[in-house]
Design an enzyme around this catalytic site. Structure first.
Site, PDB file in Angstrom:
ATOM      1  N   GLY A  81     165.865  36.852 -32.234  1.00  0.00           N
ATOM      2  CA  GLY A  81     167.030  37.786 -32.297  1.00  0.00           C
ATOM      3  C   GLY A  81     168.093  37.599 -33.371  1.00  0.00           C
ATOM      4  NE  ARG A 145     162.554  38.689 -30.022  1.00  0.00           N
ATOM      5  CZ  ARG A 145     163.566  37.875 -29.904  1.00  0.00           C
ATOM      6  NH1 ARG A 145     163.322  36.729 -29.655  1.00  0.00           N
ATOM      7  NH2 ARG A 145     164.824  38.610 -29.530  1.00  0.00           N
ATOM      8  CG  ASP A 176     161.187  29.767 -26.183  1.00  0.00           C
ATOM      9  OD1 ASP A 176     161.178  28.747 -25.400  1.00  0.00           O
ATOM     10  OD2 ASP A 176     160.936  30.951 -25.745  1.00  0.00           O
ATOM     11  CE  LYS A 202     168.303  32.999 -32.772  1.00  0.00           C
ATOM     12  NZ  LYS A 202     167.080  33.963 -32.463  1.00  0.00           N
ATOM     13  CB  THR A 203     170.499  32.422 -29.176  1.00  0.00           C
ATOM     14  OG1 THR A 203     170.257  33.418 -28.213  1.00  0.00           O
ATOM     15  CG2 THR A 203     171.139  31.167 -28.228  1.00  0.00           C
ATOM     16  CG  ASP A 205     170.394  35.396 -25.530  1.00  0.00           C
ATOM     17  OD1 ASP A 205     170.895  36.426 -26.002  1.00  0.00           O
ATOM     18  OD2 ASP A 205     169.282  35.326 -25.339  1.00  0.00           O
TER      19      ASP A 205
END
Ligand code: FBP
Length: 552
Positions: A81, A145, A176, A202-203, A205
């Site tokens: 993402g 992804r 992941d 990165k993320t 979240d």
């Protein structure tokens, strides 16, 4: 292409590097620290990563570089993402590589990890990269992804690297993707390809964090963007005094985004999935908890408020988790029969037939839309995609029902007008805040420093982030250090340990000590828009979560 005034202005923003990375490259020494193990399951991780397990921590310090210079051709991949700042990781990598030697090359693989295996790429030039400096998005090369996990994919990757003369790959991704970076590094080393692999955390979240990675990039900008919107809604609610706003926030399983936004905006209620799981709360208990705030405020004449809901909530409510698992199993086992159910009513009747009595009772209290969402949109593994479940509507409808019960009992006499919002995509490609611009550029620059000193299977690590950028520390951590074994789709897999909200951590404690007051009174705070120009105390500060985590 036409550009907005802000975009033009951001092109000339010079991201701040840690002091050590501002030195001439031959004055930066890679100092080795202690040997590492893994987060858990040492023997298993060691057996799976015989060539990359146990490597030493690296920190960059002032000294004499021992790097043996060679031409570097680096491949870069954006994975998963979008997160604000991804372009700056690429820019930092590019600038470091060109500073080391202008003949070095940076190749961008297009559309995520599949760009590497399918050999779809571009070679970066100054002209191309300058269009993306300090901008949001991943459109510089696109993302995807596709998981890099099979030997066939690794063989293809090795062939593509050989074709382009690639010396190292940088994977910019979440837990992941960086797990896969570690597996790829191990494969390349075992096969003596000479290709190194470095990851960047990165993320939005915020769930890729540990002792070595203080924050994943994008979390700062995304939470600031959502907090601006929440603050605006709070002010609207406090002006009109007639709506209850139920706001779902992206973030996958972890509630870090919801918690940070709550710390920034002080809403009346913020649900934290990790706490709901720990207390094994039912839907009915969650509804009662929110309804209490609505009723208490109504008693004071305040028929308005704001509730924050983390995206992954339903997975953490034990009875819903059980229901989802039964739905998954039923849909897998009775796929043909389910296909024959045409109308929504037929589908619901089908499900009632196969659920256990306990799960059927939970299924029955769900609004029709949510029942349909639970049965639709399965991912490639056959699981319900919880992010598509409108939990903001689910919670508000359960609260409405609870309030009606309370009204009959004479415990509530207010007006309840709910409105619903979902903030997710709005924040993933925002112009990176100064913090993310600086942090990402540093991560990319530092990734090249790790490449130059021959590291593989490392994550680029920039630390001490609540201090000004000059005091940030740069180095690298072996990815295997962050790994443990988890059960995924019926198999034991080595993965980077996901960080959920810690209920004994400072950010949650700070929130829980204040939330009772926020639930009853109007304590809203209005963070406003991200500021890119102005005093450092406004423009360069990072998240409250990080500040509290780093407070002893
Ligand atoms: P990553 O883990 O890849 O960084 O994903 C972030 C995220 O925005 C989650 O918060 C969200 O659940 C998911 O991506 C949505 O995925 P998609 O972009 O495929 O709709």
């Amino acid at each position: 292409m036409e550009h907005s005034p802000l975009q033009k202005a951001r092109y000339s923003y010079q991201p701040k590097l840690p002091l050590i990375l501002r030195s001439e490259m031959d004055e930066i020494e890679a100092v080795e620290g202690a040997e590492t193990t893994s987060a858990a399951d040492q023997d298993k991780i060691k057996a799976l990563f015989p060539n990359t397990f146990g490597q030493k921590e690296i920190s960059f310090q002032k000294g004499k570089s021992k790097v043996e210079k060679k031409k570097q051709v680096v491949g870069v991949i954006l994975s998963g993402g979008q997160a604000p700042g991804g372009h700056n990781v690429v820019c930092g990598l590019y600038d470091a590589l060109k500073k080391a030697d202008k003949n070095n090359e940076l190749i961008g693989f297009l559309g995520g990890p599949s760009g590497l295996t399918d050999d779809k790429c571009i070679v970066f030039t100054d002209e191309y990269i300058n269009e993306f400096r300090n901008t949001g998005g991943f459109d510089i090369i696109g993302s995807g992804r596709t998981k890099l996990e099979t030997t066939e994919q690794f063989q293809k990757a090795a062939t593509v690297c050989k074709k382009h003369g690639i010396t190292a790959i940088t994977i910019i991704g979440g837990d992941d993707s960086n797990t896969n970076a570690a597996v790829l590094a191990e494969y390349f080393k075992a096969q003596n390809t000479g290709v190194q692999v470095i990851g960047c955390p990165k993320t939005i979240d915020g769930d890729l964090k540990n002792d070595d990675i203080e924050i994943s990039f994008g979390f700062d900008t995304a939470t600031k963007t959502y907090s601006e919107l929440i603050g605006n809604i709070e002010r609207d609610a406090n002006s009109a005094k007639k709506y209850w706003h139920f706001i779902k926030l992206m973030g996958r399983s972890a509630s870090h985004i919801a918690l940070e936004c709550a710390l920034e905006t002080q809403p009346n209620v913020c649900l934290i999935s990790e706490e709901i799981e720990k207390k094994a709360m039912s839907l009915s208990q969650i509804a009662s908890y929110v309804a209490k705030s609505v009723a208490d405020r109504a008693n004071e004449g305040m028929n308005f408020g704001v509730v924050l809901i983390p995206e992954g909530l339903v997975e953490f409510v034990p009875e819903v988790k059980k229901l989802i698992s039964e739905i998954n199993d039923t849909l897998a086992a009775k796929a043909e029969e389910f296909e024959k159910a045409v109308t929504a009513k037929d589908k619901v009747a089908f499900m009632h037939k196969y659920l256990t009595a306990e799960s059927d009772a939970v299924f029955s209290i769900l609004p029709e839309d949510i029942q349909a969402q639970m049965m639709a949109d399965r991912d490639p593994h056959g699981n319900v995609q919880v992010s598509r479940i409108e939990s903001e509507k689910l919670v508000s409808s359960l609260v409405a029902a609870k309030l009606e019960e309370m009204r009959k009992e004479g415990k509530y006499n207010g007006k309840f007008n709910p409105l619903h919002h979902f903030f997710g995509y709005e924040g993933r490609c925002a112009f990176p805040s100064n913090f993310d611009s600086d942090y990402c550029y540093s991560l990319g620059y530092n990734a090249f420093m790790l490449i130059q000193c021959g590291c593989t299977g490392y994550l680029s690590s920039i630390r001490n982030l609540s201090a000004p950028a000059t005091e940030w520390k740069a180095g690298g951590m072996p990815i295997t250090k962050m790994m443990n074994i988890e059960r995924r789709h019926g198999e034991d897999k080595p993965v980077i340990k996901k960080a959920l909200v810690e209920l004994d951590g400072n950010p949650f404690k700070y929130f829980s000590e204040r939330r009772e007051k926020w639930a009853k009174e109007t304590c809203f705070t209005y963070p406003g828009a991200i500021q890119y120009y102005g005093p450092e105390s406004v423009c360069d500060i990072t998240t409250i979560t990080l500040k509290l985590e780093q407070t002893k």
